[in-house]
Motif scaffolding. Structure first.
Motif, PDB file in Angstrom:
ATOM      1  N   UNK A   1       0.825  -1.213   0.000  1.00 17.84           N
ATOM      2  CA  UNK A   1       0.000   0.000   0.000  1.00 17.84           C
ATOM      3  C   UNK A   1       0.854   1.254   0.000  1.00 17.84           C
ATOM      4  N   UNK A   2       1.937   1.207  -0.760  1.00 14.29           N
ATOM      5  CA  UNK A   2       2.797   2.372  -0.928  1.00 14.29           C
ATOM      6  C   UNK A   2       3.871   2.532   0.116  1.00 14.29           C
ATOM      7  N   UNK A   3       3.753   1.807   1.242  1.00 16.18           N
ATOM      8  CA  UNK A   3       4.770   1.864   2.301  1.00 16.18           C
ATOM      9  C   UNK A   3       5.060   3.312   2.715  1.00 16.18           C
ATOM     10  N   UNK A   4       3.994   4.058   2.976  1.00 10.77           N
ATOM     11  CA  UNK A   4       4.157   5.430   3.436  1.00 10.77           C
ATOM     12  C   UNK A   4       4.705   6.372   2.386  1.00 10.77           C
ATOM     13  N   UNK A   5       4.526   6.026   1.124  1.00  8.47           N
ATOM     14  CA  UNK A   5       4.989   6.887   0.040  1.00  8.47           C
ATOM     15  C   UNK A   5       6.314   6.482  -0.553  1.00  8.47           C
ATOM     16  N   UNK A   6       6.964   5.483   0.040  1.00  8.57           N
ATOM     17  CA  UNK A   6       8.268   5.030  -0.461  1.00  8.57           C
ATOM     18  C   UNK A   6       8.112   4.300  -1.784  1.00  8.57           C
ATOM     19  N   UNK A   7       6.989   3.531  -1.960  1.00  7.47           N
ATOM     20  CA  UNK A   7       6.776   2.739  -3.174  1.00  7.47           C
ATOM     21  C   UNK A   7       5.583   3.282  -3.949  1.00  7.47           C
ATOM     22  N   UNK A   8       5.480   4.558  -4.069  1.00 11.65           N
ATOM     23  CA  UNK A   8       4.367   5.165  -4.795  1.00 11.65           C
ATOM     24  C   UNK A   8       3.502   6.021  -3.889  1.00 11.65           C
ATOM     25  N   UNK A   9       2.928   7.049  -4.444  1.00 13.27           N
ATOM     26  CA  UNK A   9       2.189   8.025  -3.640  1.00 13.27           C
ATOM     27  C   UNK A   9       0.678   8.016  -3.908  1.00 13.27           C
ATOM     28  N   UNK A  10       0.197   7.086  -4.722  1.00 13.70           N
ATOM     29  CA  UNK A  10      -1.240   7.052  -5.027  1.00 13.70           C
ATOM     30  C   UNK A  10      -2.081   6.846  -3.774  1.00 13.70           C
ATOM     31  N   UNK A  11      -1.582   6.050  -2.844  1.00 13.83           N
ATOM     32  CA  UNK A  11      -2.329   5.818  -1.603  1.00 13.83           C
ATOM     33  C   UNK A  11      -2.500   7.114  -0.817  1.00 13.83           C
ATOM     34  N   UNK A  12      -1.409   7.872  -0.681  1.00  9.79           N
ATOM     35  CA  UNK A  12      -1.431   9.118   0.095  1.00  9.79           C
ATOM     36  C   UNK A  12      -2.220  10.210  -0.609  1.00  9.79           C
ATOM     37  N   UNK A  13      -2.051  10.313  -1.911  1.00  4.34           N
ATOM     38  CA  UNK A  13      -2.619  11.442  -2.647  1.00  4.34           C
ATOM     39  C   UNK A  13      -4.036  11.195  -3.160  1.00  4.34           C
ATOM     40  N   UNK A  14      -4.407   9.925  -3.371  1.00  3.21           N
ATOM     41  CA  UNK A  14      -5.701   9.629  -3.988  1.00  3.21           C
ATOM     42  C   UNK A  14      -6.578   8.742  -3.119  1.00  3.21           C
ATOM     43  N   UNK A  15      -6.075   7.563  -2.751  1.00  6.96           N
ATOM     44  CA  UNK A  15      -6.919   6.536  -2.134  1.00  6.96           C
ATOM     45  C   UNK A  15      -7.301   6.904  -0.698  1.00  6.96           C
TER      46      UNK A  15
END
Length: 362
Positions: A215-229
């Motif tokens: 789930x993005x690992x706090x933004x380390x592996x992608x920011x879609x979770x933080x910014x969108x989901x």
């Protein structure tokens, strides 16, 4: 037409007849008492189905009709799309089998729109072959969206596991750009509505998976979770929708986790369907949620490799039939309940008489 006054009319499109479509249809209807529960209406060919029922040694009899309006209760009805013999070549899509798949689907859908059937159950099609002959969609879902003028959600369902996908049949490289906060809000809201109206869940709890590993690992592996989901989930939750997540997809589908929720929203096709088909392949049903009409199908494809070998398992198709029937009844009951709840109560005119006291005889 209300199901209180007639057996539900189940329209069936036959899919590619060189695959396992006719076989699973015939096997699902082989019990002679099946018409006690609903009225089957197959959009196909009498000669084709007679040929195939002999191969599979089934004793099914058909009531041949020209349109769904002529269907009779207590019988397996066949809308005869052609009186010609069909050239069956099991395991190979042909122009003839593909064109009949298109014709069957279109005729059944028109009957649905004309209220000549109550629900539609679709046998598997070969999407690539159909597009070669003018079918404009990469699957059933897009086709029914066009007919309804409304977006649908691909919703894979069983009694114990329900998985929807945010993006359908698109390349993996295009998934991220097809996910947005507003789209997720609409999909989760529709899922909640579907669970209430179609599956009798009073307060649906929906788990939302992340897009990226962990789930993005706090933004380390992608920011879609933080910014969108996450923002979509938070906004919905604050407004009363019980949405939770985003959860890492790699560890979510353990019984003690997914069973805590009424449905799961995956971000893309394989993220949701791979675990679903592993857990519930034989009983899984594909339901096009969010449409004004009810369409289901089995959760598998044409299976050319076993076509004609009497090896096809009809359980998913049978589940698709009865799931469509249950949804139809649930939706009717929900709408009746809401209609009665919203109907204003009769008011009494104040005529100066206390109606709680007995009237005196004059």
């Amino acid at each position: 037409m209300s199901s209180k006054h007639h057996k539900i009319r189940v329209g069936i499109s036959i899919g590619d007849f060189n695959g396992i479509g006719p076989e699973i249809i015939l096997k699902s209807l082989k019990d002679k008492s099946i018409t006690d529960f609903f009225t089957p209406i197959i959009f196909g060919s009498g000669k084709l189905f007679t040929y195939q029922k002999n191969i599979f040694k089934l004793q099914t009899n058909f009531n041949y009709i020209n349109s769904a309006k002529e269907a009779q209760g207590g019988k397996i009805n066949m809308v005869n799309l052609t009186k010609e013999n069909s050239n069956v070549e099991f395991g190979v899509p042909t122009e003839e089998s593909t064109k009949m798949a298109i014709d069957s689907l279109e005729k059944a859908t028109q009957a649905l729109l004309d209220n000549e059937i109550d629900v539609i159950v679709t046998a598997p099609i070969n999407k690539d072959e159909m597009m070669k002959y003018g079918f404009a969609h990469a699957g059933h879902t897009g086709y029914f969206e066009e007919k309804a003028g409304k977006k649908a959600i691909m919703f894979m369902v069983t009694n114990n596991l329900k998985v929807a996908v945010s993006t359908h049949h698109i390349p993996v490289a295009e998934i991220a750009q097809n996910i947005s906060k507003e789209k997720l809000k609409k999909q989760i809201t529709q899922l909640s509505k579907t669970l209430k109206e179609d599956f009798c869940v009073e307060k649906p709890k929906i788990a939302v998976l992340g897009l990226n590993p962990h789930a993005g690992d706090g933004g380390v592996i992608g920011k879609e979770e933080i910014e969108i989901i996450e923002p979509a989930i938070k906004e919905l939750f604050n407004n009363g929708t019980l949405a939770f997540g985003p959860y890492p997809a790699d560890s979510f589908f353990q019984p003690e986790k997914y069973k805590a929720f009424d449905a799961v929203l995956a971000m893309y096709h394989d993220q949701g369907l791979a675990p679903f088909k592993t857990i519930a392949y034989e009983e899984g049903v594909n339901y096009s949620a969010g449409l004004p009409f009810i369409r289901t199908s089995p959760d598998h494809g044409v299976a050319y490799d076993i076509a004609g070998k009497n090896q096809a398992d009809e359980r998913s198709f049978s589940e698709a039939i009865f799931t469509a029937i249950h949804i139809f009844k649930n939706r009717e009951e929900y709408h009746d309940l809401m209609s009665n709840r919203l109907r204003p109560k009769a008011t009494h005119v104040n005529n100066g008489i206390d109606e709680d006291l007995p009237m005196e005889n004059n």
